[in-house]
Design an enzyme around this catalytic site. Structure first.
Site, PDB file in Angstrom:
ATOM      1  N   LYS A 218       0.972  -0.838   0.466  1.00 17.22           N
ATOM      2  CA  LYS A 218       0.108  -0.144   0.151  1.00 17.22           C
ATOM      3  C   LYS A 218       0.650   1.567  -0.347  1.00 17.22           C
ATOM      4  CE  LYS A 218      -3.584   2.176   2.551  1.00 17.22           C
ATOM      5  NZ  LYS A 218      -4.654   2.253   3.602  1.00 17.22           N
ATOM      6  N   GLU A 224      10.903  -4.341   5.092  1.00 13.30           N
ATOM      7  CA  GLU A 224      10.592  -5.973   4.446  1.00 13.30           C
ATOM      8  C   GLU A 224      10.253  -6.241   3.241  1.00 13.30           C
ATOM      9  OE1 GLU A 224       8.975  -4.509   6.656  1.00 13.30           O
ATOM     10  OE2 GLU A 224       8.747  -5.956   8.443  1.00 13.30           O
ATOM     11  N   GLY A 279      -4.571  -1.690   4.713  1.00 14.58           N
ATOM     12  CA  GLY A 279      -3.999  -2.746   4.837  1.00 14.58           C
ATOM     13  C   GLY A 279      -4.559  -4.426   4.951  1.00 14.58           C
ATOM     14  N   ARG A 280      -5.078  -4.807   5.992  1.00 15.54           N
ATOM     15  CA  ARG A 280      -5.428  -6.360   6.298  1.00 15.54           C
ATOM     16  C   ARG A 280      -7.533  -6.250   5.976  1.00 15.54           C
ATOM     17  NH1 ARG A 280      -4.659  -2.641  10.393  1.00 15.54           N
ATOM     18  NH2 ARG A 280      -5.555  -1.385  11.598  1.00 15.54           N
ATOM     19  N   GLU A 365      -4.384  -6.586  14.383  1.00 22.43           N
ATOM     20  CA  GLU A 365      -4.077  -5.564  14.394  1.00 22.43           C
ATOM     21  C   GLU A 365      -5.271  -4.755  14.288  1.00 22.43           C
ATOM     22  OE1 GLU A 365      -0.444  -5.172  11.329  1.00 22.43           O
ATOM     23  OE2 GLU A 365      -2.530  -4.049  10.468  1.00 22.43           O
ATOM     24  N   HIS A 396      -5.111 -33.187  17.751  1.00 22.50           N
ATOM     25  CA  HIS A 396      -3.686 -34.170  18.132  1.00 22.50           C
ATOM     26  C   HIS A 396      -2.947 -33.525  18.608  1.00 22.50           C
ATOM     27  CE1 HIS A 396      -5.547 -37.611  15.940  1.00 22.50           C
ATOM     28  NE2 HIS A 396      -6.451 -37.032  15.061  1.00 22.50           N
ATOM     29  N   LYS A 515       9.209  -0.587  14.210  1.00 23.67           N
ATOM     30  CA  LYS A 515       9.742  -0.524  13.086  1.00 23.67           C
ATOM     31  C   LYS A 515      10.891   0.977  13.387  1.00 23.67           C
ATOM     32  CE  LYS A 515       5.642  -0.501  10.045  1.00 23.67           C
ATOM     33  NZ  LYS A 515       5.219  -0.396   9.354  1.00 23.67           N
TER      34      LYS A 515
HETATM   35  O1  F6P Z   1       1.770  -3.520   9.801  1.00 27.86           O
HETATM   36  C1  F6P Z   1       1.744  -2.601   9.301  1.00 27.86           C
HETATM   37  C2  F6P Z   1       1.315  -2.865   8.671  1.00 27.86           C
HETATM   38  O2  F6P Z   1       1.436  -1.278   8.372  1.00 27.86           O
HETATM   39  C3  F6P Z   1      -0.130  -3.262   7.839  1.00 27.86           C
HETATM   40  O3  F6P Z   1      -0.782  -2.729   8.446  1.00 27.86           O
HETATM   41  C4  F6P Z   1      -0.031  -3.983   6.776  1.00 27.86           C
HETATM   42  O4  F6P Z   1      -0.751  -4.647   6.087  1.00 27.86           O
HETATM   43  C5  F6P Z   1       1.540  -4.225   6.466  1.00 27.86           C
HETATM   44  O5  F6P Z   1       2.453  -3.704   6.977  1.00 27.86           O
HETATM   45  C6  F6P Z   1       2.288  -3.874   4.733  1.00 27.86           C
HETATM   46  O6  F6P Z   1       2.283  -2.611   4.452  1.00 27.86           O
HETATM   47  P1  F6P Z   1       1.905  -2.227   3.220  1.00 27.86           P
HETATM   48  O7  F6P Z   1       1.317  -2.827   2.383  1.00 27.86           O
HETATM   49  O8  F6P Z   1       2.182  -0.762   3.181  1.00 27.86           O
HETATM   50  O9  F6P Z   1       3.543  -2.832   3.048  1.00 27.86           O
END
Ligand code: F6P
Length: 551
Positions: A218, A224, A279-280, A365, A396, A515
């Site tokens: 987003k 990452e 995002g979620r 979240e 199990h 972060k």
């Molecule tokens: O974990 C924090 C967060 O901002 C989530 O809410 C989001 O889904 C994820 O990081 C990834 O964010 P992006 O889509 O901006 O890379």
């Protein structure tokens, strides 16, 4: 030194759990907490009829909960006190209910199949939503038909979605769930972890000539994702050598056009969405591109359609027949009155095995918060710990604790009536276990029953207290439509709980601190001097890591 947060006065907006209805529920809880589910079933033979409801292809049996009709009435009053209906309308109508970020919350517009106008800042968002769906469908058609080729003219075979959190968990879960609908040539892969092992291991099996990368973020700034995307580009260019080939192998899904261009992706190959998609909650947006590629535009539309059906139900059904409201209220009942700390999600479906992981982000979240929407500390429990795995495997592993441990763990059991495999005999085994577990959790086994059943010796460890609540959710079959229903059900459940707890479910400031600290620590791992700027533990660990790495 105690850590304090500022607590502004919000006396004019008392949370529902501070109002008289809370006292009434507490009093009611006292009358019910020692009543066994067996007694409730004995007293009310029609419990299944009274406490189950169906929305389209989805049946919810909630009769194995520690409730009576009165409980439900009181919980509904709690929802009314919290003005769930008012907030629900504000959400659907595009008001900026995400108050800390001043954003609307409109994942429902992404699947608004009736196409009625949805206004944000005076503008109808539906034309833009439909345009992106069309753009995704047209692109997917080219890839699926083989007319979109890699730089050597071969059709795409593997698609790697590089993203994390909401840009990974939703599409990944749906792809797994709809495996039976997948295009026979195309295989989706999901890389999220910045641990290099994830992408290195994935790339080992891929051919750069036939691999397409979707960089899904987003913000397009998430460390990452950007690190993995750069690694993928480097790997690709090692083979393709010419960066004009990137256009055929990298596409982006983002709200950040400048950053996409900066990365070197052709803006024509960018699929956009908007800040009013959390995002979620974004799998319905262009973040679902890997889903469209895998199962095709029609099935993606059916997924959206299922969610839309649940949206309409949620918006229109009276609370006592409203599936998301009922699920939410049951969760509040256990969290805030019984003191339950967690909620298990147990899909009896191999294809739904990632649903608990997905719901962990969606729920935790959203509602893992101790400060309410007015910035006040809350003095009641909010979002539960969500956990679980494929139910039959769980039997199990951890079910022992659910059956005979000391904690109350409400559990959602999920299964489809028709198996996607056609292996009916195996499915009957699965179904029998599903039913047996919910029955055993509810009934338990008394000492007399233990004796009568011939279990020898009939001593305490073989007695089960029972009285463990569960919901049973039955899909007619795991289809794109029913999956849409199921996911939207949980989204709205989370919404209702957030309103009752007076939270803003749509920000996530809690993940920011870590972060920021990681950004400070990263250069310190390579600094020349000994690190002394943190607490003794963090300093010690940084310095130990550096010493060991140097050896
Ligand atoms: O974990 C924090 C967060 O901002 C989530 O809410 C989001 O889904 C994820 O990081 C990834 O964010 P992006 O889509 O901006 O890379």
């Amino acid at each position: 030194m105690p850590i304090t947060t500022e607590t502004p006065s919000n006396a004019d907006q008392l949370p529902a759990l501070h109002q008289p209805i809370h006292k009434a529920l507490q009093h009611h809880y006292q009358t019910l907490c020692d009543v066994h589910l067996r007694e409730l079933f004995a007293a009310e033979p029609q419990r299944f009829e009274h406490f189950s409801l169906q929305v389209d292809d989805l049946l919810l049996d909630y009769s194995k909960n520690r409730i009576t009709k009165e409980t439900l009435q009181l919980l509904i009053q709690l929802a009314e006190t919290a003005d769930v209906a008012g907030w629900r309308e504000r959400m659907f109508q595009g008001e900026k209910i995400n108050n800390t970020e001043q954003r609307a919350v409109l994942h429902t517009a992404l699947r608004n199949r009736s196409n009625t106008p949805v206004m944000v800042d005076g503008e109808n968002v539906m034309p833009a939503v439909n345009a992106v769906i069309e753009q995704m469908s047209a692109f997917a058609e080219r890839v699926r038909s083989g007319t979109w080729t890699g730089y050597t003219g071969k059709p795409i075979v593997d698609v790697v979605n590089v993203g994390i959190g909401g840009s990974d968990l939703g599409p990944h879960m749906v792809y797994q769930a709809l495996k039976a609908y997948r295009h026979p040539r195309l295989q989706m892969h999901y890389v999220s972890n910045v641990d290099g092992a994830h992408i290195v291991e994935k790339l080992e099996s891929l051919d750069p000539e036939t691999t397409l990368f979707i960089v899904a973020s987003k913000t397009f700034t998430t460390q990452e994702t950007m690190t993995n995307a750069h690694h993928a580009r480097h790997w690709f260019l090692q083979h393709a050598e010419d960066d004009t080939h990137i256009a055929k192998h990298f596409v982006a899904v983002s709200t950040n056009r400048e950053a996409v261009i900066g990365f070197g992706i052709d803006p024509d190959n960018m699929f956009g969405f908007w800040d009013w998609v959390g995002g979620r909650y974004s799998l319905w947006s262009a973040i679902g591109l890997s889903i469209v590629l895998a199962v095709g535009a029609d099935n993606f539309t059916a997924l959206l359609g299922g969610a839309h059906t649940m949206d309409q139900h949620f918006r229109e059904a009276p609370f006592e027949r409203n599936m998301p409201v009922i699920l939410a209220l049951l969760g509040v009942w256990y969290s805030n009155f019984f003191g339950a700390e967690s909620q298990a999600v147990l899909p009896y479906d191999h294809y739904l095995r990632s649903l608990p992981l997905y719901l962990q982000q969606a729920d935790m979240e959203s509602n893992g918060k101790s400060v309410d929407r007015n910035g006040c500390n809350v003095d009641y429990a909010t979002g539960p710990i969500i956990w679980g795995t494929s139910g039959i495997n769980g039997q199990h592993a951890f079910y022992q604790l659910i059956h005979q441990g000391t904690r109350l763990i409400p559990a959602d059991f999920i299964i489809s009536v028709t198996p996607p495999t056609g292996l009916h005999e195996q499915h009957d085994i699965l179904m029998a276990n599903f039913l047996a577990q919910t029955e055993a959790l509810m009934r338990g086994r008394t000492l007399e029953e233990t004796r009568d059943s011939g279990v020898a010796p009939p001593h305490a460890p073989k007695v089960f207290a029972g009285n463990h609540p569960s919901n049973a959710l039955l899909l007619k079959a795991l289809t794109p439509h029913s999956l849409g229903l199921l996911i939207a059900l949980y989204e709205h459940k989370i919404f209702v709980q957030g309103i009752i707890w007076n939270l803003n479910s749509y920000d996530q400031w809690g993940v920011e601190l870590g972060k920021q600290l990681a950004k400070c620590i990263q250069p310190e791992l390579n600094a020349a001097e000994t690190i002394t700027t943190h607490d003794a533990s963090t300093n010690g660990l940084i310095n130990y890591y550096r010493q060991q790495r140097a050896q």
